[in-house]
Design a protein around this motif. Structure first.
Motif, mmCIF file in Angstrom:
data_model
loop_
_atom_site.group_PDB
_atom_site.id
_atom_site.type_symbol
_atom_site.label_atom_id
_atom_site.label_comp_id
_atom_site.label_asym_id
_atom_site.label_seq_id
_atom_site.Cartn_x
_atom_site.Cartn_y
_atom_site.Cartn_z
ATOM 1 N N ILE A 175 80.234 49.265 105.576
ATOM 2 C CA ILE A 175 80.743 47.889 105.530
ATOM 3 C C ILE A 175 79.768 46.994 104.785
ATOM 4 O O ILE A 175 80.155 46.216 103.896
ATOM 5 C CB ILE A 175 80.982 47.364 106.965
ATOM 6 C CG1 ILE A 175 82.182 48.080 107.612
ATOM 7 C CG2 ILE A 175 81.198 45.852 106.957
ATOM 8 C CD1 ILE A 175 82.370 47.759 109.080
ATOM 9 N N VAL A 176 78.477 47.095 105.112
ATOM 10 C CA VAL A 176 77.474 46.248 104.475
ATOM 11 C C VAL A 176 77.373 46.569 102.988
ATOM 12 O O VAL A 176 77.267 45.661 102.142
ATOM 13 C CB VAL A 176 76.111 46.428 105.168
ATOM 14 C CG1 VAL A 176 75.026 45.675 104.407
ATOM 15 C CG2 VAL A 176 76.191 45.920 106.607
ATOM 16 N N LEU A 177 77.413 47.846 102.624
ATOM 17 C CA LEU A 177 77.347 48.222 101.212
ATOM 18 C C LEU A 177 78.530 47.660 100.435
ATOM 19 O O LEU A 177 78.384 47.198 99.297
ATOM 20 C CB LEU A 177 77.294 49.747 101.081
ATOM 21 C CG LEU A 177 75.969 50.404 101.493
ATOM 22 C CD1 LEU A 177 76.142 51.917 101.571
ATOM 23 C CD2 LEU A 177 74.862 50.048 100.512
ATOM 24 N N ALA A 178 79.718 47.701 101.048
ATOM 25 C CA ALA A 178 80.901 47.149 100.384
ATOM 26 C C ALA A 178 80.779 45.632 100.231
ATOM 27 O O ALA A 178 81.134 45.061 99.189
ATOM 28 C CB ALA A 178 82.157 47.518 101.171
ATOM 29 N N CYS A 179 80.257 44.959 101.265
ATOM 30 C CA CYS A 179 80.079 43.506 101.176
ATOM 31 C C CYS A 179 79.070 43.148 100.089
ATOM 32 O O CYS A 179 79.206 42.139 99.399
ATOM 33 C CB CYS A 179 79.605 42.953 102.520
ATOM 34 S SG CYS A 179 80.852 43.030 103.841
ATOM 35 N N ALA A 180 78.057 44.014 99.936
ATOM 36 C CA ALA A 180 77.030 43.754 98.929
ATOM 37 C C ALA A 180 77.567 43.877 97.515
ATOM 38 O O ALA A 180 76.955 43.368 96.564
ATOM 39 C CB ALA A 180 75.853 44.711 99.122
ATOM 40 N N GLU A 181 78.705 44.521 97.339
ATOM 41 C CA GLU A 181 79.343 44.608 96.029
ATOM 42 C C GLU A 181 80.055 43.308 95.651
ATOM 43 O O GLU A 181 80.634 43.198 94.565
ATOM 44 C CB GLU A 181 80.346 45.760 96.004
ATOM 45 C CG GLU A 181 79.719 47.139 96.154
ATOM 46 C CD GLU A 181 80.765 48.233 96.149
ATOM 47 O OE1 GLU A 181 81.901 47.975 95.684
ATOM 48 O OE2 GLU A 181 80.451 49.344 96.614
ATOM 49 N N GLY A 182 80.083 42.360 96.584
ATOM 50 C CA GLY A 182 80.752 41.093 96.324
ATOM 51 C C GLY A 182 82.196 41.070 96.776
ATOM 52 O O GLY A 182 82.942 40.136 96.448
ATOM 53 N N LEU A 183 82.615 42.093 97.537
ATOM 54 C CA LEU A 183 83.999 42.138 97.998
ATOM 55 C C LEU A 183 84.229 41.130 99.116
ATOM 56 O O LEU A 183 83.341 40.876 99.943
ATOM 57 C CB LEU A 183 84.339 43.535 98.505
ATOM 58 C CG LEU A 183 84.241 44.692 97.501
ATOM 59 C CD1 LEU A 183 84.613 46.009 98.185
ATOM 60 C CD2 LEU A 183 85.149 44.444 96.308
ATOM 61 N N ALA A 184 85.433 40.569 99.167
ATOM 62 C CA ALA A 184 85.821 39.704 100.278
ATOM 63 C C ALA A 184 86.066 40.556 101.518
ATOM 64 O O ALA A 184 86.270 41.776 101.432
ATOM 65 C CB ALA A 184 87.075 38.914 99.918
ATOM 66 N N ASN A 185 86.052 39.912 102.678
ATOM 67 C CA ASN A 185 86.246 40.656 103.916
ATOM 68 C C ASN A 185 87.568 41.416 103.926
ATOM 69 O O ASN A 185 87.651 42.552 104.408
ATOM 70 C CB ASN A 185 86.180 39.706 105.116
ATOM 71 C CG ASN A 185 84.765 39.276 105.418
ATOM 72 O OD1 ASN A 185 83.816 39.712 104.759
ATOM 73 N ND2 ASN A 185 84.598 38.410 106.405
ATOM 74 N N THR A 186 88.618 40.791 103.404
ATOM 75 C CA THR A 186 89.920 41.462 103.393
ATOM 76 C C THR A 186 89.895 42.709 102.516
ATOM 77 O O THR A 186 90.536 43.716 102.811
ATOM 78 C CB THR A 186 91.013 40.509 102.892
ATOM 79 O OG1 THR A 186 90.612 39.952 101.628
ATOM 80 C CG2 THR A 186 91.258 39.385 103.897
ATOM 81 N N GLU A 187 89.132 42.643 101.416
ATOM 82 C CA GLU A 187 89.016 43.813 100.544
ATOM 83 C C GLU A 187 88.220 44.924 101.215
ATOM 84 O O GLU A 187 88.535 46.109 101.063
ATOM 85 C CB GLU A 187 88.352 43.411 99.222
ATOM 86 C CG GLU A 187 89.185 42.433 98.388
ATOM 87 C CD GLU A 187 88.430 41.935 97.169
ATOM 88 O OE1 GLU A 187 88.997 42.025 96.072
ATOM 89 O OE2 GLU A 187 87.283 41.452 97.327
ATOM 90 N N VAL A 188 87.210 44.561 101.991
ATOM 91 C CA VAL A 188 86.431 45.559 102.733
ATOM 92 C C VAL A 188 87.296 46.209 103.815
ATOM 93 O O VAL A 188 87.206 47.407 104.061
ATOM 94 C CB VAL A 188 85.175 44.920 103.348
ATOM 95 C CG1 VAL A 188 84.394 45.952 104.163
ATOM 96 C CG2 VAL A 188 84.297 44.312 102.260
ATOM 97 N N VAL A 189 88.146 45.393 104.443
ATOM 98 C CA VAL A 189 89.079 45.924 105.446
ATOM 99 C C VAL A 189 89.937 47.031 104.847
ATOM 100 O O VAL A 189 90.105 48.105 105.419
ATOM 101 C CB VAL A 189 89.968 44.797 106.014
ATOM 102 C CG1 VAL A 189 91.141 45.376 106.805
ATOM 103 C CG2 VAL A 189 89.150 43.873 106.906
ATOM 104 N N ASP A 190 90.486 46.781 103.668
ATOM 105 C CA ASP A 190 91.346 47.770 103.010
ATOM 106 C C ASP A 190 90.567 49.017 102.609
ATOM 107 O O ASP A 190 91.069 50.134 102.706
ATOM 108 C CB ASP A 190 92.018 47.155 101.772
ATOM 109 C CG ASP A 190 93.005 46.056 102.143
ATOM 110 O OD1 ASP A 190 93.513 46.092 103.279
ATOM 111 O OD2 ASP A 190 93.265 45.174 101.303
ATOM 112 N N ARG A 191 89.342 48.835 102.148
ATOM 113 C CA ARG A 191 88.566 49.982 101.686
ATOM 114 C C ARG A 191 88.076 50.851 102.841
ATOM 115 O O ARG A 191 88.198 52.079 102.806
ATOM 116 C CB ARG A 191 87.359 49.525 100.860
ATOM 117 C CG ARG A 191 86.433 50.680 100.474
ATOM 118 C CD ARG A 191 85.196 50.241 99.744
ATOM 119 N NE ARG A 191 85.489 49.741 98.407
ATOM 120 C CZ ARG A 191 84.534 49.478 97.498
ATOM 121 N NH1 ARG A 191 83.256 49.676 97.807
ATOM 122 N NH2 ARG A 191 84.874 49.023 96.297
ATOM 123 N N ILE A 192 87.535 50.249 103.886
ATOM 124 C CA ILE A 192 86.918 51.012 104.979
ATOM 125 C C ILE A 192 87.945 51.426 106.030
ATOM 126 O O ILE A 192 87.788 52.443 106.701
ATOM 127 C CB ILE A 192 85.787 50.201 105.642
ATOM 128 C CG1 ILE A 192 84.803 49.707 104.569
ATOM 129 C CG2 ILE A 192 85.057 51.034 106.684
ATOM 130 C CD1 ILE A 192 84.088 50.799 103.819
#
Length: 363
Positions: free
Chosen positions: A40-57
């Motif tokens: 989750i933290v790595l995805a957030c560090a890519e600049g993704l919004a929370n909703t985008e992290v939700v979809d990815r993880i």
């Protein structure tokens, strides 16, 4: 004019933090809660919004928001569970992780798997503490299971074909799962079986006397659960042809017959092929090699073994065959079809995840 949403906490990583997070996320056997937080933290560090992290993880929005905020405020230490009120724990989270990692990624020098005694000696903890950690993470080193992945080049096509028959059976046709349970032994104990009594299980001698073998042929209707059976002392192509004729007589002539069976050589002989060419209503669907789990009659054989054969006592092949026929008749008096719930896509996706999980093993 739309109102701007709440500003996301800025999340940047140092090289050391990124390296640690990637190590946590990459290890397939580390505590999975910590691995998920790292992803989750790595995805957030890519600049993704929370909703985008939700979809990815594949986690909930509050979960992403929580661990983003915790990392920004407390960095790597924020990804561990918060302390609870009460007496400080005598075992640290680092010790717990070390127990889990050592259990999953190493073996003792003098054994094939860890015991609580060996792990306690290695970690300097008590056996009860090791047992409690294993229970918490559902780790059972004393248990093992077997598996074998099919190498059939047509595995996907066969799975899609057979599961399609189960989930959407064709009209004006019957779908049968057929196989032989070969070499069923008539076993008799060397001493009388002592019946169950209050406070005492049924007891039987560990040794036995063999009185011959038979083979049970069975074809289960996946829609009704009814089973067509026959017993033969051998299981050659000759006996398989006899069983096909039995099926032919039992199924109304107006219906096509879709027969699911394995790749046993007796199912493919020239004589069998000639018989099938003369009976075009029969359609054979071979299961993938090393994939007997997809043939539903195997589950029926499992029930038969558990309820009759495992604790049965037979002094002759004739008495064994009699009991097999009686058990099948009892089943057909109140048949219960097995409900197939997984689609072919779900099965293939599950196998894909399993292959990805074991791809890094070194045994």
């Amino acid at each position: 004019m739309a109102k701007p949403g709440r500003r996301l906490a800025v999340l940047t990583l140092t090289d050391a933090e990124r390296s640690t997070l990637e190590a946590w996320a990459r290890r397939p056997k580390t505590a999975q809660a910590l691995a998920q937080r790292a992803r989750i933290v790595l995805a957030c560090a890519e600049g993704l919004a929370n909703t985008e992290v939700v979809d990815r993880i594949g986690v909930s929005y509050p979960t992403v928001s929580k661990w983003r905020k915790r990392f920004v405020e407390h960095r790597l230490e924020g990804l561990t569970d918060e302390p609870r009120p009460g007496r400080p724990p005598s075992v640290t989270i680092d010790q717990v992780e070390q127990v889990v990692v050592d259990t999953l990624e190493s073996t003792p020098e003098n054994a094939t798997h860890w015991s609580t005694r060996d792990m306690a000696a290695r970690q300097g903890l008590s056996k009860s503490t090791i047992a409690r950690i294993w229970r918490q993470f559902n780790i059972q080193p004393h248990r093992s299971a077997t598996f074998k992945l099919s190498t059939d080049p047509f595995f996907v096509d066969k799975v899609v074909d057979i599961v399609g028959l189960y989930c959407n059976p064709p009209e004006h046709a019957v779908v049968l799962c057929a196989d032989e349970k070969s070499q069923v032994q008539a076993l008799n104990r060397t001493q009388p079986v002592l019946p169950v009594a209050p406070g005492m299980p049924e007891r039987r001698s560990h040794d036995y006397v063999r009185h011959g073998t038979t083979s049970l042929f069975a074809a289960m209707n996946v829609q009704t659960g009814e089973v067509i059976t026959a017993t033969h002392r051998r299981h050659r192509a000759v006996e398989w042809l006899k069983f096909l004729r039995r099926i032919d007589k039992a199924i109304p002539s107006a219906l096509d017959v879709h027969l699911v069976c394995d790749n046993y050589a007796t199912h493919k002989t020239e004589a069998v092929q000639r018989w099938l060419s003369r009976h075009p209503r029969f359609h054979i669907h071979f299961t993938p090699t090393s994939a007997s789990w997809i043939n539903q009659v195997e589950r029926w054989f499992g029930l038969l073994t558990e309820k009759l054969l495992k604790r049965g006592v037979h002094t002759s092949v004739q008495s064994l065959e009699r009991d097999l026929r009686k058990w099948a008749e009892s089943w057909n008096a109140d048949p219960k079809p097995f409900v197939w719930t997984k689609t072919a896509e779900e099965i293939l996706e599950s196998l894909k995840r399993f292959c990805e999980r074991i791809s890094g093993t070194r045994h």
